[in-house]
Design a protein around this motif. Structure first.
Motif, PDB file in Angstrom:
ATOM      1  N   GLY A  41      47.327  46.508  33.245  1.00 22.46           N
ATOM      2  CA  GLY A  41      47.742  45.986  31.952  1.00 22.46           C
ATOM      3  C   GLY A  41      47.243  44.564  31.789  1.00 22.46           C
ATOM      4  N   PRO A  42      47.542  43.952  30.668  1.00 16.03           N
ATOM      5  CA  PRO A  42      47.067  42.582  30.458  1.00 16.03           C
ATOM      6  C   PRO A  42      47.659  41.570  31.446  1.00 16.03           C
ATOM      7  CG  PRO A  42      48.411  43.332  28.596  1.00 16.03           C
ATOM      8  CD  PRO A  42      48.258  44.485  29.532  1.00 16.03           C
ATOM      9  N   PHE A  43      48.865  41.844  31.963  1.00 18.11           N
ATOM     10  CA  PHE A  43      49.523  40.876  32.841  1.00 18.11           C
ATOM     11  C   PHE A  43      49.909  41.421  34.207  1.00 18.11           C
ATOM     12  CE2 PHE A  43      50.294  39.463  28.498  1.00 18.11           C
ATOM     13  CZ  PHE A  43      49.813  38.162  28.566  1.00 18.11           C
ATOM     14  N   VAL A  44      49.879  42.744  34.388  1.00 17.45           N
ATOM     15  CA  VAL A  44      50.285  43.344  35.659  1.00 17.45           C
ATOM     16  C   VAL A  44      49.314  44.446  36.079  1.00 17.45           C
ATOM     17  CG1 VAL A  44      52.745  42.856  35.316  1.00 17.45           C
ATOM     18  CG2 VAL A  44      51.806  45.050  34.604  1.00 17.45           C
TER      19      VAL A  44
ATOM     20  N   VAL B  68      44.187  26.963  49.645  1.00 19.31           N
ATOM     21  CA  VAL B  68      44.122  26.170  48.417  1.00 19.31           C
ATOM     22  C   VAL B  68      43.893  27.046  47.185  1.00 19.31           C
ATOM     23  CG1 VAL B  68      43.358  24.070  49.565  1.00 19.31           C
ATOM     24  CG2 VAL B  68      41.665  25.678  48.700  1.00 19.31           C
ATOM     25  N   GLU B  69      43.684  28.332  47.402  1.00 23.31           N
ATOM     26  CA  GLU B  69      43.469  29.247  46.276  1.00 23.31           C
ATOM     27  C   GLU B  69      44.627  29.181  45.278  1.00 23.31           C
ATOM     28  OE1 GLU B  69      43.375  33.906  46.299  1.00 23.31           O
ATOM     29  OE2 GLU B  69      41.595  33.098  47.256  1.00 23.31           O
ATOM     30  N   ASN B  70      45.848  29.019  45.795  1.00 23.17           N
ATOM     31  CA  ASN B  70      47.018  28.957  44.920  1.00 23.17           C
ATOM     32  C   ASN B  70      47.050  27.707  44.050  1.00 23.17           C
ATOM     33  OD1 ASN B  70      47.899  31.376  45.956  1.00 23.17           O
ATOM     34  ND2 ASN B  70      49.152  30.413  47.520  1.00 23.17           N
ATOM     35  N   LEU B  71      46.249  26.722  44.380  1.00 25.45           N
ATOM     36  CA  LEU B  71      46.195  25.519  43.560  1.00 25.45           C
ATOM     37  C   LEU B  71      45.385  25.737  42.284  1.00 25.45           C
ATOM     38  CD1 LEU B  71      45.530  22.847  46.321  1.00 25.45           C
ATOM     39  CD2 LEU B  71      47.691  23.323  45.157  1.00 25.45           C
ATOM     40  N   PHE B  72      44.570  26.784  42.259  1.00 21.98           N
ATOM     41  CA  PHE B  72      43.658  26.989  41.147  1.00 21.98           C
ATOM     42  C   PHE B  72      43.931  28.247  40.327  1.00 21.98           C
ATOM     43  CE2 PHE B  72      41.431  24.713  44.566  1.00 21.98           C
ATOM     44  CZ  PHE B  72      41.252  23.502  43.922  1.00 21.98           C
ATOM     45  N   ASP B  73      44.724  29.169  40.863  1.00 20.68           N
ATOM     46  CA  ASP B  73      45.071  30.403  40.157  1.00 20.68           C
ATOM     47  C   ASP B  73      46.589  30.524  40.062  1.00 20.68           C
ATOM     48  OD1 ASP B  73      42.437  31.249  39.939  1.00 20.68           O
ATOM     49  OD2 ASP B  73      42.505  32.401  41.796  1.00 20.68           O
ATOM     50  N   ARG B  74      47.041  31.191  39.020  1.00 23.39           N
ATOM     51  CA  ARG B  74      48.456  31.521  38.897  1.00 23.39           C
ATOM     52  C   ARG B  74      48.572  32.749  38.017  1.00 23.39           C
ATOM     53  NH1 ARG B  74      50.499  26.370  35.501  1.00 23.39           N
ATOM     54  NH2 ARG B  74      49.123  26.626  33.726  1.00 23.39           N
ATOM     55  N   ALA B  75      49.762  33.306  37.975  1.00 27.98           N
ATOM     56  CA  ALA B  75      49.995  34.509  37.174  1.00 27.98           C
ATOM     57  C   ALA B  75      49.634  34.241  35.714  1.00 27.98           C
ATOM     58  CB  ALA B  75      51.452  34.941  37.288  1.00 27.98           C
ATOM     59  N   LYS B  76      48.920  35.208  35.104  1.00 27.60           N
ATOM     60  CA  LYS B  76      48.515  35.059  33.701  1.00 27.60           C
ATOM     61  C   LYS B  76      49.714  34.810  32.792  1.00 27.60           C
ATOM     62  CE  LYS B  76      45.330  37.590  31.842  1.00 27.60           C
ATOM     63  NZ  LYS B  76      44.499  38.731  31.385  1.00 27.60           N
ATOM     64  N   ALA B  77      50.830  35.445  33.095  1.00 29.97           N
ATOM     65  CA  ALA B  77      52.033  35.278  32.274  1.00 29.97           C
ATOM     66  C   ALA B  77      52.551  33.846  32.313  1.00 29.97           C
ATOM     67  CB  ALA B  77      53.122  36.243  32.731  1.00 29.97           C
TER      68      ALA B  77
ATOM     69  N   TRP C 245      56.153  58.009  46.648  1.00 28.27           N
ATOM     70  CA  TRP C 245      54.892  57.318  46.408  1.00 28.27           C
ATOM     71  C   TRP C 245      54.862  56.003  47.174  1.00 28.27           C
ATOM     72  CZ3 TRP C 245      53.995  52.696  43.536  1.00 28.27           C
ATOM     73  CH2 TRP C 245      55.158  52.095  43.049  1.00 28.27           C
ATOM     74  N   VAL C 246      53.655  55.529  47.430  1.00 26.64           N
ATOM     75  CA  VAL C 246      53.454  54.235  48.091  1.00 26.64           C
ATOM     76  C   VAL C 246      52.607  53.390  47.156  1.00 26.64           C
ATOM     77  CG1 VAL C 246      52.417  53.048  50.057  1.00 26.64           C
ATOM     78  CG2 VAL C 246      53.546  55.253  50.394  1.00 26.64           C
ATOM     79  N   GLY C 247      53.076  52.200  46.878  1.00 29.95           N
ATOM     80  CA  GLY C 247      52.342  51.298  46.006  1.00 29.95           C
ATOM     81  C   GLY C 247      53.167  50.079  45.674  1.00 29.95           C
ATOM     82  N   SER C 248      52.687  49.313  44.706  1.00 33.62           N
ATOM     83  CA  SER C 248      53.383  48.085  44.328  1.00 33.62           C
ATOM     84  C   SER C 248      53.009  47.680  42.909  1.00 33.62           C
ATOM     85  CB  SER C 248      53.013  46.950  45.291  1.00 33.62           C
ATOM     86  OG  SER C 248      51.623  46.697  45.226  1.00 33.62           O
ATOM     87  N   LEU C 249      53.776  46.796  42.364  1.00 36.03           N
ATOM     88  CA  LEU C 249      53.518  46.207  41.056  1.00 36.03           C
ATOM     89  C   LEU C 249      53.166  44.741  41.304  1.00 36.03           C
ATOM     90  CD1 LEU C 249      53.678  46.820  37.981  1.00 36.03           C
ATOM     91  CD2 LEU C 249      55.986  45.885  38.049  1.00 36.03           C
ATOM     92  N   GLU C 250      52.047  44.302  40.755  1.00 38.83           N
ATOM     93  CA  GLU C 250      51.590  42.932  40.998  1.00 38.83           C
ATOM     94  C   GLU C 250      51.317  42.213  39.682  1.00 38.83           C
ATOM     95  OE1 GLU C 250      48.037  43.099  43.324  1.00 38.83           O
ATOM     96  OE2 GLU C 250      48.924  44.474  44.778  1.00 38.83           O
ATOM     97  N   LEU C 251      51.560  40.919  39.695  1.00 39.82           N
ATOM     98  CA  LEU C 251      51.175  40.079  38.562  1.00 39.82           C
ATOM     99  C   LEU C 251      49.685  39.794  38.653  1.00 39.82           C
ATOM    100  CD1 LEU C 251      54.139  37.555  38.560  1.00 39.82           C
ATOM    101  CD2 LEU C 251      53.613  39.202  36.760  1.00 39.82           C
ATOM    102  N   ARG C 252      48.989  39.858  37.537  1.00 34.68           N
ATOM    103  CA  ARG C 252      47.564  39.518  37.514  1.00 34.68           C
ATOM    104  C   ARG C 252      47.415  38.000  37.502  1.00 34.68           C
ATOM    105  NH1 ARG C 252      44.194  42.767  33.203  1.00 34.68           N
ATOM    106  NH2 ARG C 252      42.584  41.661  34.333  1.00 34.68           N
ATOM    107  N   ASP C 253      46.446  37.515  38.246  1.00 38.65           N
ATOM    108  CA  ASP C 253      46.165  36.078  38.321  1.00 38.65           C
ATOM    109  C   ASP C 253      44.980  35.724  37.446  1.00 38.65           C
ATOM    110  OD1 ASP C 253      48.139  35.670  40.198  1.00 38.65           O
ATOM    111  OD2 ASP C 253      46.778  35.775  41.909  1.00 38.65           O
ATOM    112  N   GLU C 254      44.909  34.457  37.098  1.00 38.24           N
ATOM    113  CA  GLU C 254      43.737  33.908  36.439  1.00 38.24           C
ATOM    114  C   GLU C 254      43.679  32.424  36.754  1.00 38.24           C
ATOM    115  OE1 GLU C 254      43.948  34.431  32.200  1.00 38.24           O
ATOM    116  OE2 GLU C 254      45.435  32.877  31.954  1.00 38.24           O
TER     117      GLU C 254
END
Length: 121
Positions: free
Chosen positions: A68-71, A8-17, A99-108
């Motif tokens: 960053g502010p959104f990622v 249910v976490e996805n019901l309360f958070d979403r990408a800041k953008a 390199w090993v890594g990823s780009l993610e959207l920040r949630d709020e």
């Protein structure tokens, strides 16, 4: 007996953008995120691709930090970028294998729910 579990976490958070006042405000951020993510997945990073990646990282607010502010740029192993003291971003990886890594959207937390009108009103 059947047992079900729901995240249910996805019901309360979403990408800041996606939590901005209008779609027009968030759309360029999501487009830059998608474009950078696609470029990061390429097997090689020629000079033109590195320039575009650096430009997109600047657009996403990653000049001074991996957050960053959104990622968020997650770098688990290897080197992807250098941030010269004079400013800007330099892509040092020659391709995805460096390199090993990823780009993610920040949630709020979702700040407002859409307004709905009951049927028949």
């Amino acid at each position: 007996m059947r047992l079900a579990a729901y995240n249910v976490e996805n019901l309360f958070d979403r990408a800041k953008a996606m939590n901005l006042d209008t779609w027009e405000e968030g759309k360029p951020i999501l487009e830059a995120f998608a474009a950078l993510n696609a470029l990061l997945g390429e097997s090689t990073y020629p000079a033109a691709r590195k320039r575009k990646m650096a430009e997109l990282m600047l657009d996403l607010g990653l000049e001074k930090s991996d957050t960053g502010p959104f990622v968020i740029l997650r770098r688990n192993r290897g080197g992807l970028v250098k941030r010269p003291k004079a400013g800007g971003i330099e892509i040092i990886a020659e391709g995805r294998a460096d390199w090993v890594g990823s780009l993610e959207l920040r949630d709020e937390p979702i700040t407002s729910m859409p307004c709905t009108t009951p049927r028949g009103s």
